[in-house]
Design a protein around this motif. Structure first.
Motif, PDB file in Angstrom:
ATOM      1  N   VAL A 211       0.760  -1.284   0.022  1.00 21.06           N
ATOM      2  CA  VAL A 211      -0.076  -0.073  -0.168  1.00 21.06           C
ATOM      3  C   VAL A 211       0.887   1.276  -0.052  1.00 21.06           C
ATOM      4  O   VAL A 211       1.732   1.341   0.742  1.00 21.06           O
ATOM      5  N   ILE A 212       0.805   2.113  -0.856  1.00 15.10           N
ATOM      6  CA  ILE A 212       1.456   3.307  -1.061  1.00 15.10           C
ATOM      7  C   ILE A 212       0.339   4.567  -0.307  1.00 15.10           C
ATOM      8  O   ILE A 212      -0.569   4.840  -0.898  1.00 15.10           O
ATOM      9  N   VAL A 213       1.128   5.162   0.589  1.00 19.50           N
ATOM     10  CA  VAL A 213       0.295   6.292   1.341  1.00 19.50           C
ATOM     11  C   VAL A 213       1.204   7.751   1.200  1.00 19.50           C
ATOM     12  O   VAL A 213       2.459   7.477   0.943  1.00 19.50           O
ATOM     13  N   GLU A 214       0.289   8.730   1.488  1.00 19.51           N
ATOM     14  CA  GLU A 214       1.110  10.056   1.780  1.00 19.51           C
ATOM     15  C   GLU A 214       2.084   9.880   3.038  1.00 19.51           C
ATOM     16  O   GLU A 214       1.746   9.199   3.791  1.00 19.51           O
ATOM     17  N   ASN A 215       3.298  10.571   2.716  1.00 18.28           N
ATOM     18  CA  ASN A 215       4.304  10.607   3.804  1.00 18.28           C
ATOM     19  C   ASN A 215       3.938  11.527   4.860  1.00 18.28           C
ATOM     20  O   ASN A 215       3.879  12.895   4.533  1.00 18.28           O
ATOM     21  N   PRO A 216       3.568  11.299   5.982  1.00 17.81           N
ATOM     22  CA  PRO A 216       3.178  12.114   7.055  1.00 17.81           C
ATOM     23  C   PRO A 216       4.526  12.671   7.755  1.00 17.81           C
ATOM     24  O   PRO A 216       4.236  13.311   8.977  1.00 17.81           O
ATOM     25  N   GLY A 217       5.593  12.367   7.067  1.00 15.38           N
ATOM     26  CA  GLY A 217       6.816  12.995   7.988  1.00 15.38           C
ATOM     27  C   GLY A 217       7.727  12.001   8.170  1.00 15.38           C
ATOM     28  O   GLY A 217       8.852  11.984   8.810  1.00 15.38           O
ATOM     29  N   ILE A 218       7.657  10.729   7.670  1.00 20.57           N
ATOM     30  CA  ILE A 218       8.703   9.572   8.192  1.00 20.57           C
ATOM     31  C   ILE A 218      10.066   9.651   6.974  1.00 20.57           C
ATOM     32  O   ILE A 218       9.898   9.815   5.776  1.00 20.57           O
ATOM     33  N   GLU A 219      11.075   9.812   7.784  1.00 21.00           N
ATOM     34  CA  GLU A 219      12.465   9.858   7.207  1.00 21.00           C
ATOM     35  C   GLU A 219      13.020   8.587   7.359  1.00 21.00           C
ATOM     36  O   GLU A 219      14.047   8.496   6.373  1.00 21.00           O
ATOM     37  N   GLU A 220      12.816   7.622   8.067  1.00 26.39           N
ATOM     38  CA  GLU A 220      13.626   6.463   8.054  1.00 26.39           C
ATOM     39  C   GLU A 220      12.823   5.165   7.589  1.00 26.39           C
ATOM     40  O   GLU A 220      11.511   5.202   7.952  1.00 26.39           O
ATOM     41  N   TRP A 221      13.564   3.990   7.257  1.00 25.40           N
ATOM     42  CA  TRP A 221      12.936   2.919   7.042  1.00 25.40           C
ATOM     43  C   TRP A 221      12.813   2.107   7.886  1.00 25.40           C
ATOM     44  O   TRP A 221      13.657   2.070   9.067  1.00 25.40           O
ATOM     45  N   TYR A 222      11.835   1.056   8.020  1.00 26.41           N
ATOM     46  CA  TYR A 222      11.690  -0.014   8.898  1.00 26.41           C
ATOM     47  C   TYR A 222      11.444  -1.252   8.145  1.00 26.41           C
ATOM     48  O   TYR A 222      10.480  -1.322   7.633  1.00 26.41           O
ATOM     49  N   VAL A 223      12.029  -2.505   8.704  1.00 29.32           N
ATOM     50  CA  VAL A 223      11.540  -3.731   8.299  1.00 29.32           C
ATOM     51  C   VAL A 223      11.375  -4.811   9.404  1.00 29.32           C
ATOM     52  O   VAL A 223      12.450  -4.800  10.173  1.00 29.32           O
ATOM     53  N   VAL A 235       8.239  -0.480   6.130  1.00 36.23           N
ATOM     54  CA  VAL A 235       7.706   1.162   5.983  1.00 36.23           C
ATOM     55  C   VAL A 235       8.911   1.821   5.147  1.00 36.23           C
ATOM     56  O   VAL A 235      10.164   2.025   6.015  1.00 36.23           O
ATOM     57  N   LEU A 236       8.811   2.120   4.063  1.00 39.72           N
ATOM     58  CA  LEU A 236       9.995   2.396   3.058  1.00 39.72           C
ATOM     59  C   LEU A 236       9.501   3.881   2.516  1.00 39.72           C
ATOM     60  O   LEU A 236       8.806   3.950   1.549  1.00 39.72           O
ATOM     61  N   PRO A 237       9.930   4.719   3.035  1.00 38.93           N
ATOM     62  CA  PRO A 237       9.759   6.338   2.346  1.00 38.93           C
ATOM     63  C   PRO A 237      10.422   6.423   1.154  1.00 38.93           C
ATOM     64  O   PRO A 237      11.605   6.643   0.895  1.00 38.93           O
ATOM     65  N   GLN A 238       9.420   6.852   0.380  1.00 38.41           N
ATOM     66  CA  GLN A 238      10.041   7.011  -1.154  1.00 38.41           C
ATOM     67  C   GLN A 238       9.538   8.448  -1.639  1.00 38.41           C
ATOM     68  O   GLN A 238       8.740   8.964  -0.899  1.00 38.41           O
ATOM     69  N   PRO A 239      10.174   9.057  -2.500  1.00 37.33           N
ATOM     70  CA  PRO A 239       9.898  10.417  -2.975  1.00 37.33           C
ATOM     71  C   PRO A 239       8.394  10.672  -3.169  1.00 37.33           C
ATOM     72  O   PRO A 239       7.899  11.467  -3.154  1.00 37.33           O
ATOM     73  N   TYR A 240       7.644   9.482  -3.769  1.00 32.37           N
ATOM     74  CA  TYR A 240       6.253   9.508  -4.305  1.00 32.37           C
ATOM     75  C   TYR A 240       5.297   9.030  -3.201  1.00 32.37           C
ATOM     76  O   TYR A 240       4.198   9.007  -3.357  1.00 32.37           O
ATOM     77  N   GLY A 241       5.842   8.881  -1.925  1.00 30.08           N
ATOM     78  CA  GLY A 241       4.959   8.320  -0.817  1.00 30.08           C
ATOM     79  C   GLY A 241       5.592   7.257   0.008  1.00 30.08           C
ATOM     80  O   GLY A 241       6.691   6.833  -0.317  1.00 30.08           O
ATOM     81  N   VAL A 242       4.957   6.667   0.994  1.00 31.04           N
ATOM     82  CA  VAL A 242       5.717   5.541   1.782  1.00 31.04           C
ATOM     83  C   VAL A 242       5.059   4.348   1.307  1.00 31.04           C
ATOM     84  O   VAL A 242       3.809   4.178   1.437  1.00 31.04           O
ATOM     85  N   VAL A 243       5.946   3.468   1.093  1.00 30.90           N
ATOM     86  CA  VAL A 243       5.570   1.829   0.497  1.00 30.90           C
ATOM     87  C   VAL A 243       5.282   1.251   1.665  1.00 30.90           C
ATOM     88  O   VAL A 243       6.382   1.026   2.740  1.00 30.90           O
TER      89      VAL A 243
END
Length: 345
Positions: A211-223, A235-243
């Motif tokens: 699911v790709i969502v708008e980024n609410p300010g997350i800067e780090e990835w988490y797996v 949780v993977l922050p990308q330029p187009y949103g958070v994956v």
């Protein structure tokens, strides 16, 4: 089995990250390269991938680590030009799935000794402190690794291939032997398509829904991903949103997103980052990872005599091993030119 010296006509079958990276390596080595792909790069499984450089669902572990380390260094260099290449260096946490459970780091029996080399190779990687882990995680790692915007990276690879004199043709390949009639060497990077194209019944899908969502300010990835778990959290922050992910369902062929699964994916991500619970959903996507008991990277002779270098079965680690595997394909091609026969991988 030999091929003539000088420029060599190479036909690369498959236009995902493995095929394009391999094609770039061959073209920049001076070969004439054509990529044949049924789908545009943006429509391949690679475009759905989260893009974190980390070995995942790939065997054999010892070779996967070698390939991953090579790709790590290439992608880290490309991350100096993120807008062009799609690669960025991002800090994040790789956590074990549950306290005392099978987590992201492989457990004994899953290739722990082999995969440990990856942990030793990543610059600055360290054990996560208790205050850096979510509740329920007994251990984890902190690292700064390449995180790749896959649609942008695939466009970059196509542009780099064109600059090196290579071409991409959009057409379906129904036979490797047919592809070999107009090439000195075929390189089979057909991913899941190898199941029918080779044919290779060992190739099977591992379905991944995100699911790709708008980024609410997350800067780090988490797996947090167990070695064989059907459900994972990333949780993977990308330029187009958070994956947000994800699933890893063996032998599931559907490409249709499941609304209930999507809801569960968001909920898992929100347990780590509560602000995700209210983030606007931008897209639902499903990709089929091309899994195999082990990556097939070897040379064989096709009907008609054309050498074929197989390079498929990379599971969930395509971008992670792409440059390492491309180097290995290039080595096999050079061996063919030197007059040695085909060798298994």
């Amino acid at each position: 089995m030999t091929i003539d010296s000088g420029d060599v006509d190479m036909c690369v079958v498959g236009g995902g990250v493995i095929g394009l990276t391999t094609a770039v390596a061959l073209a920049e080595d001076g070969h004439r390269v054509r990529v044949l792909s049924r789908d545009a790069a943006g429509d391949t499984t690679s475009a759905v991938a989260g893009g974190l450089c980390w070995p995942y669902r790939i065997r054999p572990y010892d070779l996967a680590v070698q390939w991953s380390v090579r790709s790590f260094h290439v992608l880290a260099a490309l991350a100096r030009r993120p807008e062009e290449t799609g690669a960025r260096m991002v800090t994040g946490t790789m956590a074990e799935a549950t306290a005392g459970g099978r987590g992201a780091r492989q457990e004994p029996g899953d290739g722990a000794d082999d995969l440990a080399a990856w942990y030793g190779a990543v610059p600055g990687l360290r054990r996560a402190g208790a205050d850096e882990l979510p509740a329920g995680s007994a251990a984890g790692w902190r690292a700064r690794t390449p995180l790749v915007d896959m649609p942008a990276h695939l466009r970059y690879l196509e542009q780099r291939l064109t600059a090196a004199g290579g071409t991409v043709e959009r057409r379906e390949v129904t036979s490797l032997a047919e592809a070999g009639r107009t090439a000195d060497v075929v390189v089979n990077c057909s991913g899941l398509g190898a199941r029918e194209l080779v044919p290779d019944p060992d190739v099977h899908p591992v379905q991944g829904q995100v699911v790709i969502v708008e980024n609410p300010g997350i800067e780090e990835w988490y797996v947090s991903a167990g070695a064989g778990a059907a459900e994972t959290t990333y949780v993977l922050p990308q330029p187009y949103g958070v994956v947000l992910g994800g699933t890893a369902r063996e032998n599931a062929w559907s490409r249709e997103p499941d609304p209930a699964v999507a809801e569960a994916i968001v909920a898992r991500g929100a347990r780590r980052f509560p602000e995700l619970a209210g983030a606007r959903v931008l897209a639902h996507k499903v990709g089929l990872r091309p899994a195999r008991p082990a990556v097939r990277l070897e040379v064989e002779r096709l009907a008609g005599g054309t050498p074929c270098v197989h390079n498929y079965g990379h599971g969930g680690a395509g971008v992670t091993v792409a440059w390492g595997c491309a180097d290995e394909v290039l080595r096999r091609v050079r061996t063919l030119r030197e007059g040695d026969g085909p060798r298994g991988g």
